[in-house]
Motif scaffolding. Structure first.
Motif, mmCIF file in Angstrom:
data_model
loop_
_atom_site.group_PDB
_atom_site.id
_atom_site.type_symbol
_atom_site.label_atom_id
_atom_site.label_comp_id
_atom_site.label_asym_id
_atom_site.label_seq_id
_atom_site.Cartn_x
_atom_site.Cartn_y
_atom_site.Cartn_z
ATOM 1 N N VAL A 188 -6.119 1.480 -5.031
ATOM 2 C CA VAL A 188 -5.616 2.713 -5.643
ATOM 3 C C VAL A 188 -4.086 2.673 -5.718
ATOM 4 O O VAL A 188 -3.485 3.030 -6.727
ATOM 5 C CB VAL A 188 -6.087 3.953 -4.856
ATOM 6 C CG1 VAL A 188 -5.429 5.211 -5.393
ATOM 7 C CG2 VAL A 188 -7.601 4.084 -4.919
ATOM 8 N N ALA A 189 -3.470 2.192 -4.632
ATOM 9 C CA ALA A 189 -2.004 2.184 -4.576
ATOM 10 C C ALA A 189 -1.404 1.241 -5.607
ATOM 11 O O ALA A 189 -0.319 1.488 -6.134
ATOM 12 C CB ALA A 189 -1.539 1.793 -3.162
ATOM 13 N N ALA A 229 -0.375 7.947 -6.937
ATOM 14 C CA ALA A 229 -0.655 6.820 -6.039
ATOM 15 C C ALA A 229 0.630 6.378 -5.334
ATOM 16 O O ALA A 229 0.595 5.890 -4.204
ATOM 17 C CB ALA A 229 -1.252 5.648 -6.813
ATOM 18 N N GLU A 230 1.757 6.589 -5.983
ATOM 19 C CA GLU A 230 3.054 6.208 -5.415
ATOM 20 C C GLU A 230 3.448 7.153 -4.278
ATOM 21 O O GLU A 230 4.069 6.744 -3.312
ATOM 22 C CB GLU A 230 4.092 6.262 -6.543
ATOM 23 C CG GLU A 230 5.467 5.745 -6.208
ATOM 24 C CD GLU A 230 6.446 5.952 -7.368
ATOM 25 O OE1 GLU A 230 6.065 6.570 -8.385
ATOM 26 O OE2 GLU A 230 7.596 5.515 -7.229
ATOM 27 N N ASP A 254 1.264 9.559 -2.645
ATOM 28 C CA ASP A 254 0.250 10.220 -1.827
ATOM 29 C C ASP A 254 0.481 10.015 -0.332
ATOM 30 O O ASP A 254 0.053 10.844 0.474
ATOM 31 C CB ASP A 254 -1.181 9.851 -2.279
ATOM 32 C CG ASP A 254 -1.473 8.367 -2.201
ATOM 33 O OD1 ASP A 254 -0.639 7.614 -1.673
ATOM 34 O OD2 ASP A 254 -2.556 7.965 -2.651
ATOM 35 N N SER A 255 1.157 8.946 0.053
ATOM 36 C CA SER A 255 1.440 8.721 1.486
ATOM 37 C C SER A 255 2.861 9.121 1.869
ATOM 38 O O SER A 255 3.318 8.786 2.962
ATOM 39 C CB SER A 255 1.220 7.247 1.846
ATOM 40 O OG SER A 255 -0.102 6.851 1.568
ATOM 41 N N LYS A 256 3.576 9.821 0.952
ATOM 42 C CA LYS A 256 4.976 10.173 1.227
ATOM 43 C C LYS A 256 5.188 11.682 1.184
ATOM 44 O O LYS A 256 5.505 12.243 0.135
ATOM 45 C CB LYS A 256 5.889 9.496 0.184
ATOM 46 C CG LYS A 256 5.920 7.990 0.337
ATOM 47 C CD LYS A 256 6.661 7.328 -0.817
ATOM 48 C CE LYS A 256 6.510 5.818 -0.730
ATOM 49 N NZ LYS A 256 6.716 5.138 -2.016
ATOM 50 N N ARG A 312 5.787 14.899 -3.635
ATOM 51 C CA ARG A 312 4.341 14.900 -3.447
ATOM 52 C C ARG A 312 3.782 16.312 -3.605
ATOM 53 O O ARG A 312 2.742 16.506 -4.240
ATOM 54 C CB ARG A 312 4.000 14.342 -2.055
ATOM 55 C CG ARG A 312 2.510 14.165 -1.866
ATOM 56 C CD ARG A 312 2.169 13.463 -0.576
ATOM 57 N NE ARG A 312 2.058 14.387 0.534
ATOM 58 C CZ ARG A 312 1.425 14.103 1.667
ATOM 59 N NH1 ARG A 312 0.889 12.905 1.845
ATOM 60 N NH2 ARG A 312 1.356 14.981 2.633
ATOM 61 N N ARG A 334 -5.045 10.984 1.817
ATOM 62 C CA ARG A 334 -3.604 10.774 2.025
ATOM 63 C C ARG A 334 -2.873 12.123 2.072
ATOM 64 O O ARG A 334 -1.894 12.290 2.772
ATOM 65 C CB ARG A 334 -2.984 9.921 0.918
ATOM 66 C CG ARG A 334 -3.598 8.531 0.703
ATOM 67 C CD ARG A 334 -3.046 7.523 1.665
ATOM 68 N NE ARG A 334 -3.704 7.596 2.954
ATOM 69 C CZ ARG A 334 -4.993 7.324 3.191
ATOM 70 N NH1 ARG A 334 -5.805 6.959 2.234
ATOM 71 N NH2 ARG A 334 -5.484 7.425 4.396
ATOM 72 N N SER A 351 0.834 -1.206 0.000
ATOM 73 C CA SER A 351 0.000 0.000 0.000
ATOM 74 C C SER A 351 0.867 1.253 0.000
ATOM 75 O O SER A 351 0.448 2.315 -0.447
ATOM 76 C CB SER A 351 -0.960 -0.002 1.192
ATOM 77 O OG SER A 351 -0.275 0.281 2.398
ATOM 78 N N LEU A 352 2.092 1.138 0.478
ATOM 79 C CA LEU A 352 3.029 2.274 0.485
ATOM 80 C C LEU A 352 3.936 2.276 -0.747
ATOM 81 O O LEU A 352 4.076 3.297 -1.426
ATOM 82 C CB LEU A 352 3.929 2.210 1.727
ATOM 83 C CG LEU A 352 3.439 2.905 2.981
ATOM 84 C CD1 LEU A 352 4.402 2.634 4.114
ATOM 85 C CD2 LEU A 352 3.292 4.411 2.754
ATOM 86 N N ASP A 353 4.574 1.143 -1.015
ATOM 87 C CA ASP A 353 5.626 1.098 -2.035
ATOM 88 C C ASP A 353 5.260 0.277 -3.252
ATOM 89 O O ASP A 353 6.101 0.057 -4.130
ATOM 90 C CB ASP A 353 6.917 0.532 -1.419
ATOM 91 C CG ASP A 353 7.487 1.480 -0.373
ATOM 92 O OD1 ASP A 353 7.244 2.689 -0.504
ATOM 93 O OD2 ASP A 353 8.156 1.022 0.559
ATOM 94 N N THR A 378 -1.202 0.785 5.787
ATOM 95 C CA THR A 378 -0.443 2.003 6.056
ATOM 96 C C THR A 378 -0.591 3.038 4.946
ATOM 97 O O THR A 378 -0.707 4.231 5.208
ATOM 98 C CB THR A 378 1.058 1.659 6.208
ATOM 99 O OG1 THR A 378 1.159 0.480 6.999
ATOM 100 C CG2 THR A 378 1.809 2.777 6.883
ATOM 101 N N GLY A 379 -0.579 2.602 3.699
ATOM 102 C CA GLY A 379 -0.615 3.544 2.576
ATOM 103 C C GLY A 379 -2.006 3.862 2.078
ATOM 104 O O GLY A 379 -2.143 4.451 1.007
ATOM 105 N N GLY A 380 -3.054 3.482 2.825
ATOM 106 C CA GLY A 380 -4.417 3.769 2.383
ATOM 107 C C GLY A 380 -4.950 2.685 1.469
ATOM 108 O O GLY A 380 -4.515 1.537 1.558
#
Lengths: 206, 206
Positions: free
Chosen positions: A120-121, B124-125, B127-129, B134, A185, A34-36, A114-116
């Motif tokens: 989508v991710a 999407a890559e 959005d959590s960073k 970003r 996010r 979800s993050l990477d 963790t990444g939502g």
């Protein structure tokens, strides 16, 4: 006989341990993905993160692609448990749709991963890469959009909302939810309310 | 004097060569990023793909983050040239909006970048960073949604379409375009027509 029973017990314990290890690995795998992204998964990284042996993880999943596909299935099952299942207590139509959206909002605001939103991710990562992973992600998206369309049709058939193109509306609602996940996010404070207002636009009484 | 002129010429040639190298590297960088994400960028991979020296590329961009930010800017400039600029010949309002959507459709159907829409692939890559990458991606999205909202407001002010919440509608149109980009990557034959029908729904006469 006694020997047989002992063998059976050992087999049970092994299976149980395998299932537990599998769940531990997959929980971590969907967080990483979800993050990477799913490409970020590796047996070595999962071993380091979970404290399990790399060889043990490799024995369970065999190939990186099998691990990636297992992560997609695991994320889908957790999405169903968090969003789809709890909405099933509501009657079909507007009530069930609102429940789905509210459970989705909790899922996206205090994410399981963790990444939502997992889809989508990962979808953006795989949309240009034909193969079993893209097929699995696409299958899950299609099932979700069909579920939304089915409830919109039920709402229209029951006269709760005006007649509409349910497939078109479901596509739009899913698109808005994906964009809302990104906005959440990014810390956009209006993201959730905006999504609710847009969905309510589709649920206006006939 | 003659010596000065020669130095100036050498400087010009160097600058020109630097600019050309930069464009060659960035063209390749956005293709890679549209497929494998901005994390997929490395000086080594770009050197292998372009035939330029790794040291030369590193001298031009210095750090991986500077290269990633330059790729974001380069992709934005090409998006503006392909979608925003050609629509400027149309008057503000519905005509300009339709032109923007049609140019966007060409951009997404026969993509500038191998992996399709650069922003969908990279947002999407990241959005959590949190961080400068970003921020740059979010800035470009905000500018695009504001542009759509401005034209919707112009259309409503001119009485071409019914009064509407322009920001909400622009958010929805952008969400639908992002989802359409994914559908196009997946080879969905109805993707473009569906997006047009949804956009026309916002452009219904007052």
């Amino acid at each position: 006989m006694e020997g047989d029973q002992r063998t059976a017990e050992i087999t049970d314990k092994r299976l149980l341990r395998g299932a537990r290890t599998r769940a531990t690995v997959l929980r971590q795998a969907v967080d990483i993905a979800s993050l990477d992204g799913l490409e970020g998964l590796s047996f070595g990284r999962l071993a380091a993160d979970t404290g399990l042996s790399k060889a043990g993880i490799q024995t369970l999943f065999r190939t990186k692609e099998a691990l990636q596909l297992a992560a997609v299935d695991y994320a889908r099952d957790r999405f169903v448990a968090a969003v789809v299942e709890p909405a099933r207590s509501e009657p079909h139509g507007v009530a069930r749709l609102r429940a789905l959206i509210e459970h989705w909002m909790v899922y996206a605001e205090t994410p399981l991963f963790t990444g939502g939103c997992f889809r989508v991710a990962t979808m953006a990562e795989y949309d240009s890469k034909p193969g079993p992973i893209r097929d699995a992600l696409f299958r899950d998206q299609r099932d979700w959009v069909r579920l939304l369309a089915r409830e919109l049709r039920a709402a229209a058939a029951a006269g709760e909302i005006a007649e509409l193109d349910a497939d078109l509306a479901a596509f739009q609602i899913d698109a808005v939810l994906c964009a809302t996940n990104t906005a959440l996010r990014l810390g956009d404070p209006e993201a959730a309310d905006r999504a609710r207002r847009i969905v309510e636009g589709f649920l206006a009484p006939a």
